[in-house]
Write a protein that holds these residues in place. Structure first.
Motif, PDB file in Angstrom:
ATOM      1  N   GLY B 394       0.792  -1.224   0.000  1.00  0.00           N
ATOM      2  CA  GLY B 394       0.000   0.000   0.000  1.00  0.00           C
ATOM      3  C   GLY B 394       0.821   1.269   0.000  1.00  0.00           C
ATOM      4  O   GLY B 394       0.512   2.235   0.699  1.00  0.00           O
ATOM      5  N   ILE B 395       1.906   1.293  -0.779  1.00  0.00           N
ATOM      6  CA  ILE B 395       2.731   2.497  -0.890  1.00  0.00           C
ATOM      7  C   ILE B 395       2.127   3.396  -1.974  1.00  0.00           C
ATOM      8  O   ILE B 395       1.704   2.890  -3.019  1.00  0.00           O
ATOM      9  CB  ILE B 395       4.179   2.107  -1.279  1.00  0.00           C
ATOM     10  CG1 ILE B 395       4.786   1.179  -0.226  1.00  0.00           C
ATOM     11  CG2 ILE B 395       5.049   3.332  -1.462  1.00  0.00           C
ATOM     12  CD1 ILE B 395       5.012   1.811   1.115  1.00  0.00           C
ATOM     13  N   PRO B 396       2.042   4.705  -1.759  1.00  0.00           N
ATOM     14  CA  PRO B 396       1.413   5.600  -2.749  1.00  0.00           C
ATOM     15  C   PRO B 396       1.997   5.445  -4.146  1.00  0.00           C
ATOM     16  O   PRO B 396       3.136   5.002  -4.315  1.00  0.00           O
ATOM     17  CB  PRO B 396       1.699   6.988  -2.186  1.00  0.00           C
ATOM     18  CG  PRO B 396       1.798   6.777  -0.727  1.00  0.00           C
ATOM     19  CD  PRO B 396       2.379   5.420  -0.534  1.00  0.00           C
ATOM     20  N   LEU B 402      -4.209   2.957  -3.550  1.00  0.00           N
ATOM     21  CA  LEU B 402      -5.527   3.533  -3.809  1.00  0.00           C
ATOM     22  C   LEU B 402      -6.618   2.585  -3.308  1.00  0.00           C
ATOM     23  O   LEU B 402      -7.610   3.025  -2.721  1.00  0.00           O
ATOM     24  CB  LEU B 402      -5.678   3.782  -5.305  1.00  0.00           C
ATOM     25  CG  LEU B 402      -6.599   4.933  -5.648  1.00  0.00           C
ATOM     26  CD1 LEU B 402      -6.106   6.204  -5.005  1.00  0.00           C
ATOM     27  CD2 LEU B 402      -6.694   5.083  -7.141  1.00  0.00           C
ATOM     28  N   GLY B 403      -6.406   1.275  -3.532  1.00  0.00           N
ATOM     29  CA  GLY B 403      -7.388   0.303  -3.056  1.00  0.00           C
ATOM     30  C   GLY B 403      -7.538   0.368  -1.550  1.00  0.00           C
ATOM     31  O   GLY B 403      -8.648   0.425  -1.022  1.00  0.00           O
ATOM     32  N   VAL B 421      -9.256   2.337  11.929  1.00  0.00           N
ATOM     33  CA  VAL B 421      -7.951   2.701  12.490  1.00  0.00           C
ATOM     34  C   VAL B 421      -7.151   1.442  12.828  1.00  0.00           C
ATOM     35  O   VAL B 421      -5.971   1.315  12.489  1.00  0.00           O
ATOM     36  CB  VAL B 421      -8.143   3.592  13.738  1.00  0.00           C
ATOM     37  CG1 VAL B 421      -6.824   3.787  14.460  1.00  0.00           C
ATOM     38  CG2 VAL B 421      -8.737   4.922  13.336  1.00  0.00           C
ATOM     39  N   LEU B 422      -7.838   0.477  13.482  1.00  0.00           N
ATOM     40  CA  LEU B 422      -7.152  -0.780  13.820  1.00  0.00           C
ATOM     41  C   LEU B 422      -6.641  -1.468  12.555  1.00  0.00           C
ATOM     42  O   LEU B 422      -5.510  -1.961  12.501  1.00  0.00           O
ATOM     43  CB  LEU B 422      -8.111  -1.715  14.550  1.00  0.00           C
ATOM     44  CG  LEU B 422      -8.287  -1.482  16.051  1.00  0.00           C
ATOM     45  CD1 LEU B 422      -9.350  -2.418  16.593  1.00  0.00           C
ATOM     46  CD2 LEU B 422      -6.965  -1.731  16.753  1.00  0.00           C
ATOM     47  N   GLY B 423      -7.483  -1.485  11.531  1.00  0.00           N
ATOM     48  CA  GLY B 423      -7.082  -2.115  10.277  1.00  0.00           C
ATOM     49  C   GLY B 423      -5.868  -1.437   9.678  1.00  0.00           C
ATOM     50  O   GLY B 423      -4.923  -2.095   9.221  1.00  0.00           O
ATOM     51  N   ALA B 424      -5.865  -0.097   9.702  1.00  0.00           N
ATOM     52  CA  ALA B 424      -4.732   0.633   9.145  1.00  0.00           C
ATOM     53  C   ALA B 424      -3.464   0.315   9.926  1.00  0.00           C
ATOM     54  O   ALA B 424      -2.374   0.210   9.351  1.00  0.00           O
ATOM     55  CB  ALA B 424      -5.023   2.132   9.169  1.00  0.00           C
ATOM     56  N   GLY B 432       6.336  -4.387   7.328  1.00  0.00           N
ATOM     57  CA  GLY B 432       7.525  -5.070   7.832  1.00  0.00           C
ATOM     58  C   GLY B 432       7.999  -6.151   6.881  1.00  0.00           C
ATOM     59  O   GLY B 432       9.176  -6.205   6.515  1.00  0.00           O
ATOM     60  N   TYR B 433       7.085  -7.008   6.441  1.00  0.00           N
ATOM     61  CA  TYR B 433       7.580  -8.112   5.597  1.00  0.00           C
ATOM     62  C   TYR B 433       7.662  -7.730   4.127  1.00  0.00           C
ATOM     63  O   TYR B 433       8.483  -8.259   3.404  1.00  0.00           O
ATOM     64  CB  TYR B 433       6.764  -9.395   5.804  1.00  0.00           C
ATOM     65  CG  TYR B 433       5.275  -9.314   5.578  1.00  0.00           C
ATOM     66  CD1 TYR B 433       4.733  -9.512   4.321  1.00  0.00           C
ATOM     67  CD2 TYR B 433       4.414  -9.058   6.627  1.00  0.00           C
ATOM     68  CE1 TYR B 433       3.371  -9.461   4.120  1.00  0.00           C
ATOM     69  CE2 TYR B 433       3.043  -9.002   6.437  1.00  0.00           C
ATOM     70  CZ  TYR B 433       2.527  -9.199   5.183  1.00  0.00           C
ATOM     71  OH  TYR B 433       1.183  -9.140   4.979  1.00  0.00           O
ATOM     72  N   TYR B 434       6.847  -6.781   3.671  1.00  0.00           N
ATOM     73  CA  TYR B 434       6.992  -6.367   2.272  1.00  0.00           C
ATOM     74  C   TYR B 434       8.328  -5.652   2.075  1.00  0.00           C
ATOM     75  O   TYR B 434       9.026  -5.870   1.074  1.00  0.00           O
ATOM     76  CB  TYR B 434       5.837  -5.456   1.859  1.00  0.00           C
ATOM     77  CG  TYR B 434       4.505  -6.159   1.768  1.00  0.00           C
ATOM     78  CD1 TYR B 434       4.367  -7.319   1.010  1.00  0.00           C
ATOM     79  CD2 TYR B 434       3.393  -5.678   2.436  1.00  0.00           C
ATOM     80  CE1 TYR B 434       3.152  -7.968   0.936  1.00  0.00           C
ATOM     81  CE2 TYR B 434       2.170  -6.314   2.364  1.00  0.00           C
ATOM     82  CZ  TYR B 434       2.057  -7.468   1.611  1.00  0.00           C
ATOM     83  OH  TYR B 434       0.859  -8.111   1.540  1.00  0.00           O
TER      84      TYR B 434
END
Lengths: 188, 487
Positions: B394-396, B402-403, B421-424, B432-434
């Protein structure tokens, strides 16, 4: 009388279905499945679907059952005593499965005891041609449900292709190689 | 019944079913060409031709929707068309990756392709189904080819085990669906989604709630949502990589396309519960992925986390039911789901495609340690993997960003702020792993015993390049691709 017949048939099919999974002898399981199919055929008959009942007996009770027996024979499962060293239902599986069935039954009973009215009978999927079994089935099959019906034929084709792809494994090598001698001697 | 009634009933069905007809025709053609040796020359073009034709007719549905056909059992609107494009794209990626992937199974590629063409038919039926019977046939049409394809490498125990595991658990999941559908039918007398939505007060009874819960459980199983996710890592690891890619992208997209259709039938109170399941799934998926050293397992766990994010969107759409902004939130949920599954199809499909490509040089390329320092010897592959990992994280400027952004904003609009918020926060864990993949690719020295990978596979390279272009296009200019659908 009809009510009594329904309960007998329903009980037969449920008990036989249980027998299918509980029985440790595959041939017994297959025979239990036959009983379950016959019970369901009686229920179809009581609901006025003679054609469906006949098909159920001919196709499921006859053809499919024979196929099952062939598979059991070909697989040569042997002595059930030897096979049963790992029971199908472990303690935990028994508890979870029992709990699930109990919960579903509880939900049905709760709904019934509260007196929740089910939807009016007309909304159920009565075929438009009334209860004339053949006409009604034909209308459903080639009318609103033509797409699931046709898709099911693709499904059967795909299943056959998949089974062939998995079962026929000797197209490349050892296609005509004779069976190794040792195994014959061992068998003798 | 006279023929006029049938004419009326079948009106418009041709255009609506065109993608399915293309696939069915392609399936037959592949099987026929596989039998006759004289048709050997046409075999390689049949699958791309079929998928292309199906995509073209699915595109026609977007610009010119055919609407509900066959007595309202199949809805061929722009949404079905758009999801169909995603399914066809993931099938095309899987096909391109599978070309030179198999060795001892290569003589069976005809059967492989036939099964590969059947799965998207099931997915399209699931996306357009307006009643539970059609959906069920679609689900089976998707599942059975995938069971067989998972076990396709018959000579390997792990592949057979993956197929068997998927089959047994999948059959169990399908049984849950049938039980739920039977309960709902007993209660409401209807198997159509419309009929279910109309009988909402009946669905609130214990029997209705149990029925809906069973239905959701089987969908969660297919999508890999916790607590029905345990099969995911083992099956993805054991299955051939192109098939794992199709399972991750196509199956997930199809399950969520149907969940979107199911939203009107779900009571609004279920929204928070679904949201909790979503957040738990995201947490489990991301934490599970953290310690993985096998790339296929890593992407499997990350797929669980992505299923959680998608479920958060559905939870938002359900929670907004009955409020005055219901329609707005549901439209936002559709845009978010579509963009998310499209971005995920190209990111995860691209990443697993690169794994499949490198596997040609040896199975050890499944483990992350083999990818260390790959930037120095194969910069193109390493750059592609970097882009896909960043998009999944999820890097810009990538489609994944965007998804994610649309997904969390849908949850916020549905007033599920704490859950969003928790999901984010769990998505931060995912970085971390990506990022570990990116660091391994570029900043670690190449292991000394590792030979430089040499396999050249033009088709796989083309598929990876196309996926990369789509990931960037979805991130930078989604309007160009999805403008007609997303306002």
């Amino acid at each position: 009388m009809v009510d009594l017949l329904f309960y007998v048939a329903a009980l037969l099919s449920v008990l036989c279905a249980l027998g299918v999974v509980i029985s440790e002898n595959p041939v017994q399981s297959v025979l239990m499945l036959l009983g379950s199919f016959l019970g369901i055929a009686v229920i179809y008959l009581l609901a006025g679907f003679q054609f469906l009942a006949a098909i159920q007996v001919l196709v499921y009770g006859g053809a499919i059952m024979v196929l099952f027996l062939f598979v059991v024979m070909l697989l040569n499962l042997g002595d059930p005593e030897v096979q049963a060293d790992e029971p199908l239902f472990h303690g935990r599986g028994r508890v979870t499965g029992g709990l699930g069935v109990a919960l579903a039954a509880l939900a049905v009973l709760l709904t019934a005891s509260r007196g929740t009215a089910l939807a009016p009978v007309e909304t159920y999927l009565w075929p438009e041609g009334g209860l004339d079994p053949l006409l009604g089935m034909a209308e459903a099959m080639f009318g609103r449900y033509v797409l699931p019906f046709e898709a099911a034929s693709v499904l059967l084709l795909a299943t056959a292709v998949g089974v062939m792809a998995l079962a026929k494994r000797q197209r490349t090598k050892r296609a005509i190689a004779p069976a190794p001698l040792e195994s014959k001697e061992a068998a003798a | 019944m006279n023929p006029e009634i049938l004419n009326e009933l079948y009106a418009g069905a041709g255009a609506a079913l065109a993608p399915l007809l293309w696939l069915a025709a392609g399936l037959s053609a592949v099987l026929i060409a596989d039998v006759f040796a004289g048709l050997k020359a046409v075999r390689p073009v049949l699958v791309p031709l079929t998928l292309g034709g199906a995509a073209w007719s699915a595109g026609a549905l977007i610009s010119d929707p055919a609407g509900a056909v066959l007595g309202g059992s199949f809805l061929a609107d722009a949404r079905t068309g758009a999801f169909a494009l995603v399914f066809l794209a993931s099938a095309a990626l899987a096909w391109a990756q599978a070309r030179r992937y198999y060795t001892e199974e290569a003589p069976f590629l005809g059967e492989h392709d036939a099964l590969l063409l059947t799965a998207p038919m099931g997915m399209i039926l699931m996306a357009g189904a307006q009643d539970l019977i059609l959906f069920f046939v679609g689900l089976e049409l998707l599942s059975i080819p995938l069971y067989c394809l998972s076990a396709f490498r018959r000579a390997r125990t792990e592949s057979v085990e993956a197929g068997l595991r998927y089959f047994v658990l999948g059959a169990f999941g399908v049984a849950l669906f049938l039980m739920g559908a039977a309960l709902l039918y007993t209660l409401t007398g209807s198997v159509s989604l419309e009929g279910l939505a109309a009988a909402k007060e009946l669905l609130a009874s214990p029997m209705g709630a149990t029925g809906l819960a069973l239905l959701l459980a089987s969908l969660f199983f297919k999508a890999g949502v916790a607590p029905f996710h345990l099969w995911v890592p083992d099956v993805y690891q054991g299955a051939p990589t192109p098939i794992a890619s199709l399972m991750a992208t196509g199956t997930k997209a199809a399950a969520f396309a149907f969940l979107l259709r199911l939203v009107p039938a779900l009571p609004a109170e279920a929204g928070v519960g679904l949201g909790l399941v979503a957040v738990v799934t995201m947490a489990i998926g991301n934490l599970g992925a953290l310690g993985q050293t096998d790339l296929k397992r890593l992407f499997a766990w990350s797929g669980v986390a992505h299923a959680g994010t998608l479920l958060l969107v559905i939870a938002g759409a359900v929670a907004a039911g009955g409020t005055d902004h219901q329609e707005a939130v549901r439209n936002a949920a559709f845009s978010a789901t579509l963009l998310y599954v499209a971005a995920y199809a190209f990111s995860a499909g691209g990443a697993l495609g690169l794994v499949a490509w490198m596997e040609a040089d040896g199975e050890e390329y499944r483990s992350l340690s083999r990818w260390q320092g790959l930037g120095t010897v194969r910069p193109g592959v390493a750059a592609g993997m970097t882009l896909f990992a960043l998009s999944l994280g999820g890097i810009p400027a990538t489609g994944g960003f965007l998804g994610k952004w649309l997904a969390f904003s849908t949850a916020v609009r549905a007033e599920l702020v704490p859950l969003a918020v928790l999901g984010a926060l769990t998505s931060v864990v995912a970085l971390g792993y990506y990022l570990r993949i990116v660091v391994d690719l570029w900043m670690r020295p190449r292991p000394e015993d590792a030979a430089a990978p040499s396999a050249e596979r033009p088709l796989a390279a083309f598929a990876a390049g196309f996926s990369a272009a789509m990931v960037l296009a979805l991130g930078v200019a989604p309007g160009l691709l999805l403008g007609r659908l997303i306002g």
